[in-house]
Design an enzyme around this catalytic site. Structure first.
Site, PDB file in Angstrom:
ATOM      1  N   TYR A 138       0.812  -1.216   0.000  1.00 41.71           N
ATOM      2  CA  TYR A 138       0.000   0.000   0.000  1.00 41.71           C
ATOM      3  C   TYR A 138       0.848   1.271   0.000  1.00 41.71           C
ATOM      4  O   TYR A 138       0.451   2.291  -0.540  1.00 41.71           O
ATOM      5  CB  TYR A 138      -0.912   0.027   1.235  1.00 41.71           C
ATOM      6  CG  TYR A 138      -2.208  -0.712   1.076  1.00 41.71           C
ATOM      7  CD1 TYR A 138      -2.237  -2.077   0.837  1.00 41.71           C
ATOM      8  CD2 TYR A 138      -3.418  -0.041   1.183  1.00 41.71           C
ATOM      9  CE1 TYR A 138      -3.438  -2.752   0.713  1.00 41.71           C
ATOM     10  CE2 TYR A 138      -4.623  -0.703   1.067  1.00 41.71           C
ATOM     11  CZ  TYR A 138      -4.633  -2.063   0.831  1.00 41.71           C
ATOM     12  OH  TYR A 138      -5.820  -2.718   0.714  1.00 41.71           O
ATOM     13  N   LYS A 188       3.682 -15.316   3.522  1.00 42.04           N
ATOM     14  CA  LYS A 188       3.981 -16.106   2.321  1.00 42.04           C
ATOM     15  C   LYS A 188       5.493 -16.295   2.329  1.00 42.04           C
ATOM     16  O   LYS A 188       6.199 -15.906   1.397  1.00 42.04           O
ATOM     17  CB  LYS A 188       3.472 -15.358   1.075  1.00 42.04           C
ATOM     18  CG  LYS A 188       3.476 -16.168  -0.199  1.00 42.04           C
ATOM     19  CD  LYS A 188       2.411 -17.246  -0.271  1.00 42.04           C
ATOM     20  CE  LYS A 188       2.600 -18.097  -1.512  1.00 42.04           C
ATOM     21  NZ  LYS A 188       1.670 -19.243  -1.572  1.00 42.04           N
ATOM     22  N   ASP A 220      -2.483 -18.496   1.414  1.00 38.54           N
ATOM     23  CA  ASP A 220      -3.430 -19.299   0.620  1.00 38.54           C
ATOM     24  C   ASP A 220      -4.129 -20.325   1.513  1.00 38.54           C
ATOM     25  O   ASP A 220      -5.341 -20.542   1.428  1.00 38.54           O
ATOM     26  CB  ASP A 220      -2.750 -19.942  -0.597  1.00 38.54           C
ATOM     27  CG  ASP A 220      -1.409 -20.612  -0.272  1.00 38.54           C
ATOM     28  OD1 ASP A 220      -0.923 -20.475   0.876  1.00 38.54           O
ATOM     29  OD2 ASP A 220      -0.850 -21.274  -1.165  1.00 38.54           O
ATOM     30  N   ASP A 244      -6.368  -7.133   4.192  1.00 39.79           N
ATOM     31  CA  ASP A 244      -7.478  -6.507   3.454  1.00 39.79           C
ATOM     32  C   ASP A 244      -8.356  -7.605   2.858  1.00 39.79           C
ATOM     33  O   ASP A 244      -9.582  -7.583   2.985  1.00 39.79           O
ATOM     34  CB  ASP A 244      -6.920  -5.605   2.353  1.00 39.79           C
ATOM     35  CG  ASP A 244      -8.020  -4.987   1.511  1.00 39.79           C
ATOM     36  OD1 ASP A 244      -9.010  -4.507   2.098  1.00 39.79           O
ATOM     37  OD2 ASP A 244      -7.911  -5.001   0.264  1.00 39.79           O
ATOM     38  N   ASP A 248     -12.288  -9.321   4.550  1.00 37.43           N
ATOM     39  CA  ASP A 248     -13.566  -9.357   3.823  1.00 37.43           C
ATOM     40  C   ASP A 248     -14.114 -10.783   3.807  1.00 37.43           C
ATOM     41  O   ASP A 248     -15.312 -11.005   3.987  1.00 37.43           O
ATOM     42  CB  ASP A 248     -13.396  -8.887   2.368  1.00 37.43           C
ATOM     43  CG  ASP A 248     -13.672  -7.397   2.202  1.00 37.43           C
ATOM     44  OD1 ASP A 248     -13.522  -6.662   3.188  1.00 37.43           O
ATOM     45  OD2 ASP A 248     -14.036  -6.985   1.080  1.00 37.43           O
TER      46      ASP A 248
END
Ligand code: IPM
Ligand code: MG
Length: 356
Positions: A138, A188, A220, A244, A248
């Protein structure tokens, strides 16, 4: 007198902010609160040509807490990234130094039939995503778009310093200590250097928290476990970008994105915002769900004003109103009572006043 900055923003932001004001109004009789309203996002672009005007910045820095609706909409879609409404939200997070975003997931038993998951998978689900908020892709530099070998090539930088990782890890471990004492750190590390450092620092911080159980999970796999075995999580620690996405995914387990509040902390003041967006398709129709926003006021009462009893009152009142059968469109099913944004807000306000 304590100041709260209200930045309603765009889309459904102003409608749900009205309901937050009702809730704050219930407590204003006993608490000296000054509410100041300023623009942010698209509304600020329209008024000042800037998604995060200086005036909003100044009041935010001086306020005890900031309550934010949502930013963005198709009207501003054609603008370059640096001038978009989202830049206002990213700007206020960065300006206030809010590096930690807490997104607690609650499953309301009254709404369990709205969850896309089977009831048995939802049993005992309650976890908080602790999302790093001021680093990662970001904000990483360099970033941009250039012409390389005759074609347009775009790039962003995923970057984390050990200081940035350490402070968010501390937030996660401290929070876990207050609950079920489990942190699952998402990364990751099998592919990215940034994420190897992330894992290393999280392990270092863990040495001071031997009473908290730490596990690591690749992003993942985490995306899969959220729908497979969500009850296994207590505190889920994530970098900005992964958080982020995963928050959701986690939110929808509760039945609607409109139900979840969040708190951004770590700076001098704190910012509270529902995790849903500006929902331009339903803006201005008085059908948005104000519950996430009202629960933001609960988080604010708890964290910024040290009034857990007010927070409990808000949550209880939301639960009672749901028990009474009132539902906004997103959580309506036959046999329940479909009500507007405003009616839902008024019902919770009435319930709080009757319990005060
Ligand atoms: C969120 C939102 C924001 C983010 C957008 C609107 C910039 O999706 O708060 O999750 O990506 O952080
Ligand atoms: Mg998001």
């Amino acid at each position: 007198m304590e100041t709260i900055l209200l930045v309603a923003g765009d889309g459904i932001g102003p409608e749900i902010m009205e309901q937050a004001k009702r809730i704050l109004g219930c407590f204003q009789k006993n608490m000296p609160l000054e509410l100041i309203e300023k623009p942010i996002g698209g509304a600020a672009i329209d008024a000042y040509g800037n998604p995060f005007p200086q005036e909003t910045d100044q009041v935010a820095r001086a306020a005890k807490a900031v309550l934010l609706g949502a930013v963005g909409g198709p009207k501003w879609d054609a603008l370059p990234l640096a001038q978009r409404p989202e830049k206002g939200l990213l700007g206020i997070r960065k300006a206030l130094g809010l590096y930690a975003n807490l997104r607690p997931l609650t499953i309301w038993p009254q709404l369990a039939n709205f969850s896309p998951l089977k009831p048995e998978i939802l049993e005992n689900v309650s976890f908080t995503v602790v999302r790093e908020l001021t680093g990662d892709l970001y904000f990483g530099e360099p970033r941009g778009l250039e012409n390389k070998d005759g074609q347009r090539t775009a790039f962003n930088t995923m970057t984390y310093s050990e200081t940035e990782i350490r402070r968010i890890a501390i937030t996660a471990f401290d929070l876990a200590r207050k609950g079920r004492k489990k942190v699952c750190s998402v990364d990751k590390a099998n592919v990215l250097e940034t994420m190897r450092l992330w894992r290393e620092i999280v392990e270092e911080v863990h040495r001071d928290y031997s009473d908290v159980e730490l596990s690591h999970m690749h992003v993942d796999n985490a995306a899969m476990q959220i729908v497979r075995q969500p009850s296994s999580f207590d505190v889920m620690l994530t970098p900005n970008m992964f958080g982020d996405i995963l928050s959701d995914e986690a939110a929808v387990l509760s039945g609607s994105l409109g139900l979840l509040p969040s708190a951004s902390v770590g700076g001098t003041s704190a910012l509270y915002e529902p995790i849903h967006g500006s929902a331009p398709d339903i803006a201005g129709k008085d059908i948005a769900n104000p519950i996430g926003m009202m629960l933001c006021v609960a988080m604010m009462m708890e964290s910024s004003f040290n009034k857990p009893e007010c927070a409990a009152l808000i949550r209880q009142s939301v639960s009672d109103v749901l028990d009474s059968g009132m539902r906004t469109t997103d959580i309506w099913s036959s046999g329940t009572d479909k009500v507007s944004t405003d009616s839902m807000g008024k019902a919770v306000e009435r319930r709080i006043s009757s319990l005060l």
